[in-house]
Scaffold this active site. Structure first.
Site, PDB file in Angstrom:
ATOM      1  N   GLY A 166       1.862  -0.547  -1.927  1.00  0.00           N
ATOM      2  CA  GLY A 166       1.010  -1.432  -2.704  1.00  0.00           C
ATOM      3  C   GLY A 166       1.074  -1.274  -4.205  1.00  0.00           C
ATOM      4  O   GLY A 166       0.603  -2.140  -4.933  1.00  0.00           O
ATOM      5  N   ASP A 167       1.682  -0.175  -4.697  1.00  0.00           N
ATOM      6  CA  ASP A 167       1.835   0.035  -6.144  1.00  0.00           C
ATOM      7  C   ASP A 167       3.116   0.837  -6.380  1.00  0.00           C
ATOM      8  O   ASP A 167       3.116   1.857  -7.056  1.00  0.00           O
ATOM      9  CB  ASP A 167       0.614   0.775  -6.706  1.00  0.00           C
ATOM     10  CG  ASP A 167       0.604   0.831  -8.231  1.00  0.00           C
ATOM     11  OD1 ASP A 167       1.361   0.062  -8.869  1.00  0.00           O
ATOM     12  OD2 ASP A 167      -0.147   1.652  -8.795  1.00  0.00           O
ATOM     13  N   LEU A 168       4.206   0.334  -5.811  1.00  0.00           N
ATOM     14  CA  LEU A 168       5.424   1.133  -5.700  1.00  0.00           C
ATOM     15  C   LEU A 168       6.329   0.991  -6.923  1.00  0.00           C
ATOM     16  O   LEU A 168       7.489   0.599  -6.820  1.00  0.00           O
ATOM     17  CB  LEU A 168       6.176   0.757  -4.415  1.00  0.00           C
ATOM     18  CG  LEU A 168       7.224   1.759  -3.920  1.00  0.00           C
ATOM     19  CD1 LEU A 168       6.596   3.127  -3.683  1.00  0.00           C
ATOM     20  CD2 LEU A 168       7.898   1.247  -2.665  1.00  0.00           C
TER      21      LEU A 168
END
Length: 261
Positions: A166-168
């Protein structure tokens, strides 16, 4: 902890490296009283069922303690291992679009309550809430809203929910152990192309090898590269909210590309 080393601050919390009484090295975040640490811990435990993440040693409203990750230089072999592991993570799936814990990206809250399909989830839980916080000119807001209206049309073939980080971005990928260890997740059931697009947004070492190995393990649907700007709308809006107008041009270029799909 029997000893600590200050590592500075980030997003309002203090960062420390420490040694526990039993000799284990740990990484700690302290100083914020909110659900952000317990949310991160829940996401790490969930991702850790399928991919390498730090062990959660302690999680509370004002403190998160994780096992220390010893980093190494990235390599082609590590990138390929990571690509295959990321595909397996995504393929491990999720019960639905969303998550049973509150969402955060940096210190910003996100609504993880479920939606029936990904275009609705992405519009209602990710893009529109941050659009309301971004303080953009009215013409920009209208353009983003036109892009949102096209989500169902341009999202590509429907897929079941994937288990995603989700926040890669590259700062949340630590090269270690001949592969990668993922940190600081905004984990939820989402669309796997979101993680692929985030890796491309700010660059990742050997990204072409990561994606090549990913495709061998589980090929994305046709047209996924053209949909990268769609999945970058949310992180770019987050950056506008956090850091201001310097990210506006990148956001509006992504909007223009979505409108052209």
């Amino acid at each position: 902890m029997r000893s600590t080393e200050d590592l500075g601050s980030s997003h309002g919390w203090r960062l420390q490296r420490g040694v526990l009484d039993d000799g284990r090295q740990v990484f700690a975040k302290t100083g914020v009283v909110s659900e952000v640490f317990t949310s991160e811990a829940a996401g790490l435990r969930w991702l850790g069922e399928a991919i390498a993440v730090p062990e959660v040693i302690e999680a509370g409203p004002d403190r998160l303690v994780l096992s220390w990750v010893e980093q190494e230089r990235p390599s082609v072999a590590a990138a390929e291992r990571f690509g295959r592991a990321l595909a397996r993570l995504h393929r491990s799936g999720a019960p639905g679009f969303g998550a049973p814990w509150p969402g955060f990206i940096a210190e910003l809250p996100m609504d993880n309550s479920p939606c029936d399909d990904w275009p609705a989830f992405y519009a209602e839980r990710r893009v529109l809430p941050f659009l309301r916080e971004a303080r953009l000119p009215a013409s920009d807001v209208a353009a983003v809203e036109r892009a949102v209206e096209r989500f169902a049309e341009v999202a590509g073939p429907a897929e079941p929910p994937s288990r995603i980080h989700g926040d890669l971005w590259s700062g949340n990928v630590l090269w270690s152990g001949g592969s990668a260890v993922l940190i600081d997740p905004a984990a939820h059931g989402g669309h796997r192309e979101t993680d692929l697009a985030m890796m491309a947004l700010f660059g990742l070492p050997y990204l072409d090898r990561v994606l090549g190995a990913y495709r061998e393990e589980w090929p994305p649907a046709d047209g996924w590269r053209e949909r990268v700007p769609l999945h970058q709308l949310h992180p770019l809006l987050v950056h506008v909210v956090l850091f201001g107008e310097s990210y506006r041009d990148s956001l509006m270029e992504a909007v223009r590309r979505v409108l052209a799909l």
